[in-house]
Scaffold this motif. Structure first.
Motif, PDB file in Angstrom:
ATOM      1  N   GLY A  45       0.864  -1.194   0.000  1.00 54.16           N
ATOM      2  CA  GLY A  45       0.000   0.000   0.000  1.00 54.16           C
ATOM      3  C   GLY A  45       0.889   1.229   0.000  1.00 54.16           C
ATOM      4  N   ASP A  46       0.304   2.416   0.050  1.00 55.39           N
ATOM      5  CA  ASP A  46       1.150   3.602   0.209  1.00 55.39           C
ATOM      6  C   ASP A  46       1.553   3.605   1.675  1.00 55.39           C
ATOM      7  N   GLY A  47       2.861   3.424   1.899  1.00 54.14           N
ATOM      8  CA  GLY A  47       3.324   3.312   3.286  1.00 54.14           C
ATOM      9  C   GLY A  47       3.183   1.887   3.765  1.00 54.14           C
ATOM     10  N   ALA A  48       2.399   1.681   4.842  1.00 60.87           N
ATOM     11  CA  ALA A  48       2.246   0.350   5.421  1.00 60.87           C
ATOM     12  C   ALA A  48       1.497  -0.572   4.451  1.00 60.87           C
ATOM     13  N   PRO A  49       1.852  -1.888   4.446  1.00 64.38           N
ATOM     14  CA  PRO A  49       1.116  -2.812   3.588  1.00 64.38           C
ATOM     15  C   PRO A  49      -0.333  -2.976   4.045  1.00 64.38           C
ATOM     16  N   VAL A  50      -1.222  -3.284   3.073  1.00 65.49           N
ATOM     17  CA  VAL A  50      -2.608  -3.586   3.411  1.00 65.49           C
ATOM     18  C   VAL A  50      -2.677  -5.039   3.881  1.00 65.49           C
ATOM     19  N   ARG A  51      -3.087  -5.242   5.134  1.00 67.18           N
ATOM     20  CA  ARG A  51      -3.165  -6.609   5.665  1.00 67.18           C
ATOM     21  C   ARG A  51      -4.561  -7.135   5.384  1.00 67.18           C
ATOM     22  N   ALA A  52      -4.769  -7.570   4.133  1.00 70.18           N
ATOM     23  CA  ALA A  52      -6.110  -7.969   3.676  1.00 70.18           C
ATOM     24  C   ALA A  52      -6.609  -9.179   4.475  1.00 70.18           C
ATOM     25  N   VAL A  53      -5.720 -10.157   4.677  1.00 70.09           N
ATOM     26  CA  VAL A  53      -6.017 -11.292   5.559  1.00 70.09           C
ATOM     27  C   VAL A  53      -4.832 -11.403   6.495  1.00 70.09           C
ATOM     28  N   ASP A  54      -5.111 -11.527   7.781  1.00 69.59           N
ATOM     29  CA  ASP A  54      -4.057 -11.294   8.770  1.00 69.59           C
ATOM     30  C   ASP A  54      -4.071 -12.360   9.870  1.00 69.59           C
TER      31      ASP A  54
END
Ligand code: ATP
Ligand code: MG
Lengths: 172, 245
Positions: free
Chosen positions: B16-25
């Motif tokens: 993502g912009d900056g931190a990753p998107v944790r779609a499934v975590d």
């Protein structure tokens, strides 16, 4: 309304007029139906039940006023009300006030209450759907079951709207 | 204990912009054979991504997926294609029908790919289209079908090989109340046949048809609860009577 008023007093003591203002604020347009007579009658009943205590406060310029605060029994009663998942007819108003009260008093997490309520209503919807499946399609019972199923669906969708609002509040 | 689906620490992150998107975590999930499970949660909480990971349409960033005792997260594309054809039926949120094939040809394709005879495949495909109320559109190309009709064709295609596991993403998203009822009846049939169902849905009717509910938020399962067996019939009837009187 009774438990919602009690919850507001559990947050902080108030006199009747302040309490009415707070209720009106929490209810929006529905607040118009809250008259002060009702407030004082309800306060009297809560006091009799031992859930609130009224304290006379002297005022120099005006007549004395009575400030009400929740007793420990009252707070316990509010906590039990918050967690009660039965779904009376006036559900949206009552449940909305429950969420407001949960957030204000910190006695329960509004989003957790929404989750628990959704769980409960989905269980009921499941049972109603199973009953409908086992009913002859042209029987009278099907219409009643369909009515309940539609109500439950509407309520569950409304809970989704509540969840969006309260999750956003919690995050923000 | 081993269910038909087992995941451990299952995660999928997107840049993502900056931190990753944790779609499934970090999802640990176990679904027993023959169980039907619905997944609910706000838009963007990771429901489709979870289903795609279980169905092999995406690769996990971390964690494992086991289907019927077999580790599948490291399978090749070709091995996944075989598994999906025989054992895992997938209904996508976007239907992914083959544009050049008619409705019935789309449905029978997976059957032909596993060596079913033309006649048997056609019979089975027509039977499913019939049950889903779209048999009269069998010869239409997908672009001449409505959204709800395409959805039902996609569902029929997912079911044509009688997979042990059915993964469905918003299977009633485009349907009216009557067509939703048809699909719920079909699902009831799958449950009787002990096929396992994992359903992502916003529709209370579909969610309530399952035995179990998973609630997702921000890529995680925040609640895992049974919907079956909670309420005795008498209590349900009393409640209804109380409300509707
Ligand atoms: N290919 C991708 N690249 C980057 N981000 C993605 C990708 N696919 C999904 N995401 C993000 O991952 C998150 C989860 O997406 P997902 O599609 O799983 O949500 P969902 O729960 O299915 O939502 P909906 O109910 O709207 O279908 C979202 O924030 C989404 O923007
Ligand atoms: Mg999705």
């Amino acid at each position: 309304m009774r438990e919602a008023m009690l919850a507001m007093l559990a947050k902080e003591p108030a006199h009747g007029y302040e309490l009415r203002q707070r209720l009106i604020q929490a209810l929006g347009p529905i607040g118009e139906v809250v008259n002060s007579g009702q407030i004082y009658v309800t306060l009297g009943r809560l006091e009799k039940a031992g859930f609130v205590r009224g304290v006379q406060v002297e005022q120099s310029a005006a007549p004395d006023k009575r400030v009400y605060e929740a007793t420990p029994e009252g707070r316990e009663h509010v906590a039990a009300w918050l967690l009660d998942a039965s779904w009376p007819k006036v559900a949206p108003t009552e449940f909305h006030l429950k969420l407001v009260a949960a957030a204000a008093t910190g006695l329960a997490d509004p989003v957790a209450l929404i989750d628990a309520q959704r769980r409960e209503l989905l269980r009921r919807l499941r049972e109603v759907q199973l009953l409908a499946e086992s009913e002859p399609p042209d029987g009278d019972g099907v219409l009643i079951l369909e009515g309940s199923a539609l109500r439950l669906q509407a309520d569950i969708r409304w809970l989704e709207a509540c969840e969006q609002r309260w999750s956003a509040r919690r995050a923000g | 204990m081993s269910g038909i689906i087992e995941t451990a620490g299952l995660s999928r992150f997107y840049p993502g912009d900056g931190a990753p998107v944790r779609a499934v975590d970090g999802v640990d999930m176990s679904v027993a054979e023959g169980e039907s499970v619905s997944v609910m949660g706000p838009s963007g909480c990771g429901k489709s991504t979870l289903l795609h990971l279980v169905g092999g349409l995406e690769r996990p960033t971390a964690g494992t997926v086991t289907i019927a005792g077999q580790r599948v997260d490291g399978l090749s594309e070709a091995a996944w294609a075989r598994l999906r054809r025989r054992s895992v039926g997938f209904v996508f949120q976007a239907f992914h029908l083959v544009d050049e094939l008619s409705a019935v040809e789309n449905v029978e394709l997976p059957a032909l790919l596993v060596g079913t005879s033309r006649r048997a495949a056609r019979r089975r495909a027509m039977e499913l289209l019939e049950r889903l109320g779209v048999a009269d559109r069998a010869t239409h190309l997908p672009d001449r079908l409505s959204g709800g009709q395409q959805q039902r064709v996609a569902l029929a295609r997912a079911l044509v090989n009688e997979p042990v596991l059915v993964l469905a993403d918003e299977p009633t998203g485009n349907l009216d109340s009557h067509a939703t009822g048809e699909i719920l009846r079909l699902f009831a049939g799958l449950r009787e046949a002990r096929q396992t169902l994992l359903l992502v849905t916003h529709d209370p009717r579909v969610a309530a048809s399952a035995d179990r509910l998973l609630t997702m938020r921000d890529g995680q399962i925040v609640e895992d609860t049974r919907l079956d067996g909670g309420l005795p019939r008498q209590a349900v009837l009393a409640q209804i009577a109380g409300w509707e009187a």
